[in-house]
Scaffold this motif. Structure first.
Motif, PDB file in Angstrom:
ATOM      1  N   PHE A  71       0.819  -1.253   0.002  1.00 49.70           N
ATOM      2  CA  PHE A  71      -0.015  -0.039  -0.019  1.00 49.70           C
ATOM      3  C   PHE A  71       0.932   1.314  -0.057  1.00 49.70           C
ATOM      4  CE2 PHE A  71      -3.235  -3.017   2.081  1.00 49.70           C
ATOM      5  CZ  PHE A  71      -3.978  -2.962   1.112  1.00 49.70           C
ATOM      6  N   ARG A  75       1.582   1.165  -3.983  1.00 51.75           N
ATOM      7  CA  ARG A  75       0.655   1.719  -4.359  1.00 51.75           C
ATOM      8  C   ARG A  75      -0.563   1.094  -4.711  1.00 51.75           C
ATOM      9  NH1 ARG A  75       4.379   5.253  -4.963  1.00 51.75           N
ATOM     10  NH2 ARG A  75       4.684   7.296  -4.043  1.00 51.75           N
ATOM     11  N   GLN A  76      -0.525  -0.119  -4.254  1.00 50.29           N
ATOM     12  CA  GLN A  76      -1.733  -1.015  -4.572  1.00 50.29           C
ATOM     13  C   GLN A  76      -3.172  -0.543  -4.048  1.00 50.29           C
ATOM     14  OE1 GLN A  76      -1.523  -4.969  -2.732  1.00 50.29           O
ATOM     15  NE2 GLN A  76      -3.024  -5.805  -3.996  1.00 50.29           N
ATOM     16  N   SER A  77      -4.280  -0.764  -4.886  1.00 50.90           N
ATOM     17  CA  SER A  77      -5.240  -0.348  -4.416  1.00 50.90           C
ATOM     18  C   SER A  77      -6.137  -1.278  -3.239  1.00 50.90           C
ATOM     19  CB  SER A  77      -6.245  -0.165  -5.890  1.00 50.90           C
ATOM     20  OG  SER A  77      -7.803  -0.156  -5.352  1.00 50.90           O
ATOM     21  N   TRP A  79      -8.861  -2.370  -3.425  1.00 51.32           N
ATOM     22  CA  TRP A  79      -9.801  -3.038  -4.151  1.00 51.32           C
ATOM     23  C   TRP A  79      -9.163  -4.236  -4.731  1.00 51.32           C
ATOM     24  CZ3 TRP A  79     -14.297  -1.963  -2.329  1.00 51.32           C
ATOM     25  CH2 TRP A  79     -14.458  -0.780  -2.129  1.00 51.32           C
ATOM     26  N   ASP A  80      -7.740  -4.251  -4.940  1.00 52.54           N
ATOM     27  CA  ASP A  80      -6.847  -5.361  -5.548  1.00 52.54           C
ATOM     28  C   ASP A  80      -6.305  -6.344  -4.485  1.00 52.54           C
ATOM     29  OD1 ASP A  80      -7.538  -4.192  -7.967  1.00 52.54           O
ATOM     30  OD2 ASP A  80      -5.682  -3.080  -7.796  1.00 52.54           O
TER      31      ASP A  80
END
Length: 167
Positions: A71, A75-77, A79-80
């Motif tokens: 995160f 910068r992973q969402s 929602w993923d």
């Protein structure tokens, strides 16, 4: 084999992972029932509790560190997020620690302080790396690399000392 390959293989069998991770709180519940009510009976089970703590905390701390990395740095969402790999170990760790805390104080569990030390160290390193990433401070210097390593270790020791004074 990369870590991505391992996660994809685990993602193919989420039922097995769910059963494996949920077995730890279930066994903890059974140990709570079998350990008795008196202090002497509970004291005999402290090594079983230590094993259960490590079985729950090692995947939980890994998942927590992985989530922070994904995160903050990748910068992973949200929602993923893969629930079986990224959320279930943390949930298992929380439930297991809650069940154990109801029965025995953590300071009676052998080597429980080592887990808090490693968690502090991981948090300090992640914090330092995040600050370096956000401020974009990159310096080209003629300082020998050993001095940089010694400074980093000194900074970690200072953070560890401050953390122990706070808590």
């Amino acid at each position: 084999m990369t870590l991505r390959d391992v996660f994809e293989a685990i993602s193919g069998q989420p039922t097995f992972l769910f059963l494996l991770l949920m077995a730890v709180p279930a066994i903890t519940f059974l140990v709570n029932v079998w350990s008795g009510e008196t202090a002497e009976e509970i004291w005999k089970w402290r090594y079983a509790y230590a094993i259960l703590v490590y079985l729950a905390c090692i995947p939980g701390i890994f998942a927590l560190t992985l989530n922070i990395y994904l995160f903050l740095f990748e910068r992973q969402s949200i929602w993923d997020m893969h629930l079986a790999i990224q959320a279930l170990p943390i949930l298992t760790m929380g439930i297991t620690l809650l069940l154990i805390r109801r029965k025995i104080p953590f300071n009676y569990i052998p080597a429980f302080g080592r887990l808090s030390s490693i968690l502090t160290l991981i948090a300090a390193v992640m914090g330092i790396l995040w600050i370096i990433d956000r401020t974009r401070i990159y310096a080209v210097t003629y300082v020998p690399f050993t001095y940089v390593v010694i400074g980093f270790i000194a900074l970690l020791l200072i953070i560890r000392f401050a953390w122990s004074r706070i808590f």
